[in-house]
Scaffold this active site. Structure first.
Site, PDB file in Angstrom:
ATOM      1  N   SER A  22       0.865  -1.174   0.000  1.00 46.58           N
ATOM      2  CA  SER A  22       0.000   0.000   0.000  1.00 46.58           C
ATOM      3  C   SER A  22       0.903   1.225   0.000  1.00 46.58           C
ATOM      4  CB  SER A  22      -0.875  -0.016   1.262  1.00 46.58           C
ATOM      5  OG  SER A  22      -1.487   1.245   1.466  1.00 46.58           O
ATOM      6  N   ARG A  23       0.310   2.388  -0.306  1.00 48.37           N
ATOM      7  CA  ARG A  23       1.095   3.616  -0.166  1.00 48.37           C
ATOM      8  C   ARG A  23       1.224   3.996   1.304  1.00 48.37           C
ATOM      9  NH1 ARG A  23      -2.487   7.358  -3.670  1.00 48.37           N
ATOM     10  NH2 ARG A  23      -3.979   6.192  -2.406  1.00 48.37           N
ATOM     11  N   TYR A  44       4.881   0.118  -2.849  1.00 51.76           N
ATOM     12  CA  TYR A  44       4.794  -0.972  -3.819  1.00 51.76           C
ATOM     13  C   TYR A  44       6.199  -1.495  -4.144  1.00 51.76           C
ATOM     14  CZ  TYR A  44       0.054   0.954  -4.374  1.00 51.76           C
ATOM     15  OH  TYR A  44      -1.223   1.424  -4.155  1.00 51.76           O
ATOM     16  N   HIS A  65      -1.935   1.299 -13.619  1.00 52.74           N
ATOM     17  CA  HIS A  65      -1.745  -0.101 -14.006  1.00 52.74           C
ATOM     18  C   HIS A  65      -0.424  -0.348 -14.729  1.00 52.74           C
ATOM     19  CE1 HIS A  65      -6.284  -1.312 -13.721  1.00 52.74           C
ATOM     20  NE2 HIS A  65      -5.752  -0.950 -12.570  1.00 52.74           N
ATOM     21  N   LYS A  83      -8.622  -4.841 -14.793  1.00 46.51           N
ATOM     22  CA  LYS A  83      -9.159  -4.138 -15.956  1.00 46.51           C
ATOM     23  C   LYS A  83      -9.428  -2.684 -15.585  1.00 46.51           C
ATOM     24  CE  LYS A  83     -12.873  -3.050 -15.075  1.00 46.51           C
ATOM     25  NZ  LYS A  83     -13.516  -2.211 -13.993  1.00 46.51           N
ATOM     26  N   ASP A 164     -14.003   2.190 -17.139  1.00 44.67           N
ATOM     27  CA  ASP A 164     -14.362   1.390 -15.970  1.00 44.67           C
ATOM     28  C   ASP A 164     -15.420   0.340 -16.284  1.00 44.67           C
ATOM     29  OD1 ASP A 164     -13.667   1.352 -13.020  1.00 44.67           O
ATOM     30  OD2 ASP A 164     -15.836   1.101 -12.995  1.00 44.67           O
TER      31      ASP A 164
HETATM   32  N1  LIG Z   1     -13.100  -7.251 -11.190  1.00 46.65           N
HETATM   33  C1  LIG Z   1     -14.006  -6.483 -10.671  1.00 46.65           C
HETATM   34  O1  LIG Z   1     -15.111  -6.891 -10.443  1.00 46.65           O
HETATM   35  C2  LIG Z   1     -13.649  -5.083 -10.302  1.00 46.65           C
HETATM   36  C3  LIG Z   1     -14.542  -4.353  -9.514  1.00 46.65           C
HETATM   37  C4  LIG Z   1     -14.183  -3.052  -9.172  1.00 46.65           C
HETATM   38  C5  LIG Z   1     -12.999  -2.512  -9.620  1.00 46.65           C
HETATM   39  N2  LIG Z   1     -12.177  -3.243 -10.418  1.00 46.65           N
HETATM   40  C6  LIG Z   1     -10.921  -2.671 -10.900  1.00 46.65           C
HETATM   41  O2  LIG Z   1      -9.974  -2.732  -9.844  1.00 46.65           O
HETATM   42  C7  LIG Z   1      -9.130  -1.577  -9.870  1.00 46.65           C
HETATM   43  C8  LIG Z   1      -9.211  -0.876  -8.539  1.00 46.65           C
HETATM   44  O3  LIG Z   1     -10.545  -0.490  -8.306  1.00 46.65           O
HETATM   45  P1  LIG Z   1     -11.018  -0.060  -6.842  1.00 46.65           P
HETATM   46  O4  LIG Z   1     -12.453   0.321  -6.912  1.00 46.65           O
HETATM   47  O5  LIG Z   1     -10.579  -1.097  -5.873  1.00 46.65           O
HETATM   48  O6  LIG Z   1     -10.135   1.265  -6.694  1.00 46.65           O
HETATM   49  P2  LIG Z   1      -9.828   2.204  -5.465  1.00 46.65           P
HETATM   50  O7  LIG Z   1     -10.468   1.665  -4.237  1.00 46.65           O
HETATM   51  O8  LIG Z   1     -10.100   3.592  -5.871  1.00 46.65           O
HETATM   52  O9  LIG Z   1      -8.235   2.058  -5.398  1.00 46.65           O
HETATM   53  C9  LIG Z   1      -7.637   0.867  -5.032  1.00 46.65           C
HETATM   54  C10 LIG Z   1      -6.357   1.186  -4.299  1.00 46.65           C
HETATM   55  O10 LIG Z   1      -5.389   1.734  -5.193  1.00 46.65           O
HETATM   56  C11 LIG Z   1      -4.411   2.396  -4.397  1.00 46.65           C
HETATM   57  N3  LIG Z   1      -3.936   3.596  -5.087  1.00 46.65           N
HETATM   58  C12 LIG Z   1      -2.718   3.748  -5.618  1.00 46.65           C
HETATM   59  N4  LIG Z   1      -2.590   4.943  -6.185  1.00 46.65           N
HETATM   60  C13 LIG Z   1      -3.745   5.585  -5.986  1.00 46.65           C
HETATM   61  C14 LIG Z   1      -4.214   6.882  -6.308  1.00 46.65           C
HETATM   62  N5  LIG Z   1      -3.433   7.757  -6.960  1.00 46.65           N
HETATM   63  N6  LIG Z   1      -5.466   7.211  -5.949  1.00 46.65           N
HETATM   64  C15 LIG Z   1      -6.259   6.339  -5.314  1.00 46.65           C
HETATM   65  N7  LIG Z   1      -5.857   5.079  -4.969  1.00 46.65           N
HETATM   66  C16 LIG Z   1      -4.609   4.717  -5.297  1.00 46.65           C
HETATM   67  C17 LIG Z   1      -5.056   2.688  -3.058  1.00 46.65           C
HETATM   68  O11 LIG Z   1      -4.424   1.849  -2.106  1.00 46.65           O
HETATM   69  P3  LIG Z   1      -3.288   2.375  -1.136  1.00 46.65           P
HETATM   70  O12 LIG Z   1      -3.588   3.812  -0.855  1.00 46.65           O
HETATM   71  O13 LIG Z   1      -3.463   1.480   0.031  1.00 46.65           O
HETATM   72  O14 LIG Z   1      -1.990   2.193  -1.865  1.00 46.65           O
HETATM   73  C18 LIG Z   1      -6.491   2.242  -3.222  1.00 46.65           C
HETATM   74  O15 LIG Z   1      -7.062   1.673  -2.068  1.00 46.65           O
HETATM   75  C19 LIG Z   1      -9.612  -0.723 -11.048  1.00 46.65           C
HETATM   76  O16 LIG Z   1      -8.807  -0.997 -12.161  1.00 46.65           O
HETATM   77  C20 LIG Z   1     -11.031  -1.206 -11.281  1.00 46.65           C
HETATM   78  O17 LIG Z   1     -11.439  -1.068 -12.625  1.00 46.65           O
HETATM   79  C21 LIG Z   1     -12.478  -4.509 -10.744  1.00 46.65           C
END
Ligand SMILES: NC(=O)c1ccc[n+]([C@@H]2O[C@H](COP(=O)([O-])OP(=O)(O)OC[C@H]3O[C@@H](n4cnc5c(N)ncnc54)[C@H](OP(=O)(O)O)[C@@H]3O)[C@@H](O)[C@H]2O)c1
Length: 312
Positions: A22-23, A44, A65, A83, A164
């Site tokens: 995590s950051r 990371y 990514h 994705k 998204d």
């Molecule tokens: N397969 C599926 O069903 C599914 C569902 C939803 C999303 N996704 C995909 O999964 C990915 C993450 O989605 P999410 O909804 O989990 O995202 P999110 O909660 O906004 O971000 C995930 C994590 O990324 C880290 N991060 C690193 N740089 C960041 C920045 N500049 N701003 C914000 N967060 C940052 C943060 O963790 P730290 O701060 O702890 O480093 C954050 O908790 C996306 O690509 C999305 O399309 C897939």
């Protein structure tokens, strides 16, 4: 979606969550404690340096990514990247080249492809259940809460409906019809600078068409339909993870249930493990060239609707 992934890892016999990055070290520690991971890192880079890590699941916003995947590949780790695979096709090509140069496994975590309904869909299409597929129609959109600075609404994080949610209809079209040869798109860019809804018609060499739509400020049916020379396959809501498929043929209707247990993240992990065990560096279910091609389609749609991300 690290939470869903970590939950489902428990459903995979030979998988172990060995470290969390995590950051913030506090967030990493909290996550590691919750899911029983022995190591937690506040960057990371530290995660990349951990020799106990074999495969990294990259679940950061789309804007990260490419950089995150390259960091882990350069450290010698196999990568499963969420994705959309990248922000654009240029980044995607760089990721694929890095994996191939280093002889490491890389796959887009397009979870839909690995779910029982999509496996069944692939089987039905291969068996000619609806003859030759000619038309794919798919939409995926919700009225999401407007969170200032939230991932979906921020162009700096690769937000918007196309990347998204639109990636799911586009990948379905790619799975059924392959790479399009023409794109005609229209979209609406909202006040935060991301596409709030988008629609595109994708043309193919044999005249096949796909009509794809996505939205983050409008509720859509979230269904899909594949029409062929002999019949139709319907994917009910939500089209990326339907609990059944309906096959319509000559006045007959067959509903095929496609249930599963768990959140569904485990199926892509099974694939990673199977491929690694077989010595393969990519998956035939979600091939790297197809992930690049999907990004090219998304790029072409973005070009037409005037959606650019910072730094592009
Ligand atoms: N397969 C599926 O069903 C599914 C569902 C939803 C999303 N996704 C995909 O999964 C990915 C993450 O989605 P999410 O909804 O989990 O995202 P999110 O909660 O906004 O971000 C995930 C994590 O990324 C880290 N991060 C690193 N740089 C960041 C920045 N500049 N701003 C914000 N967060 C940052 C943060 O963790 P730290 O701060 O702890 O480093 C954050 O908790 C996306 O690509 C999305 O399309 C897939």
């Amino acid at each position: 979606m690290a939470v869903g992934f970590a939950n489902d890892l428990a459903l995979v016999d030979d998988a172990e969550l060995v470290a969390v990055g995590s950051r913030s070290v506090e967030r990493a520690q909290a996550f590691a404690e919750r899911y029983g991971a022995p190591a937690a890192y506040g960057s990371y880079e530290e995660l990349a340096a951990d020799p106990s890590v074999d495969v990294v699941y990259v679940a950061t916003p789309a804007s990260r990514h490419a950089d995150d995947t390259l960091l882990f590949l350069e450290a010698g780790k196999h990568v499963l990247c969420e994705k959309p695979f990248a922000l654009n096709a240029t980044q995607a090509r760089r990721m694929v080249a890095a994996a191939r140069e280093r002889g490491l496994f890389l796959m887009e975590a397009m979870w839909a492809r690995f779910l029982p309904p999509y496996r069944k869909l692939a089987e039905l299409l291969a068996d000619g259940a609806i003859g030759e597929p000619r038309l794919v129609e798919a939409d995926f959109g919700f009225a999401m809460p407007r969170e200032p600075g939230g991932r979906l609404w921020d162009p700096a994080l690769g937000g918007g409906s196309l990347l998204d949610l639109g990636v799911y209809p586009v990948q379905l079209a790619a799975m059924v019809l392959g790479t399009p040869t023409s794109v005609a798109a229209a979209g609406h860019i909202g006040p935060t600078g991301v596409d709030e809804h988008v629609a595109a018609v994708l043309g193919h060499t044999g005249g096949e068409l796909a009509v794809v739509k996505a939205a983050i400020a409008t509720n859509m049916a979230c269904t899909a339909r594949i029409s062929g020379t002999l019949g139709v396959i319907e994917l009910p809501a939500i089209m990326h993870c339907p609990g059944s498929l309906t096959v319509l043929r000559l006045g007959q209707t067959e509903v095929i249930d496609t249930p599963w247990t768990g959140g569904g993240w485990q199926f892509q992990v099974f694939e990673v493990h199977d491929r690694l065990a077989a010595g393969d560096l990519e998956s035939p279910v979600m091939p790297l060239d197809e992930s690049v091609s999907i990004m090219e389609t998304l790029d072409a749609i973005r070009e037409q609707i005037g959606l650019r991300f910072p730094g592009e």
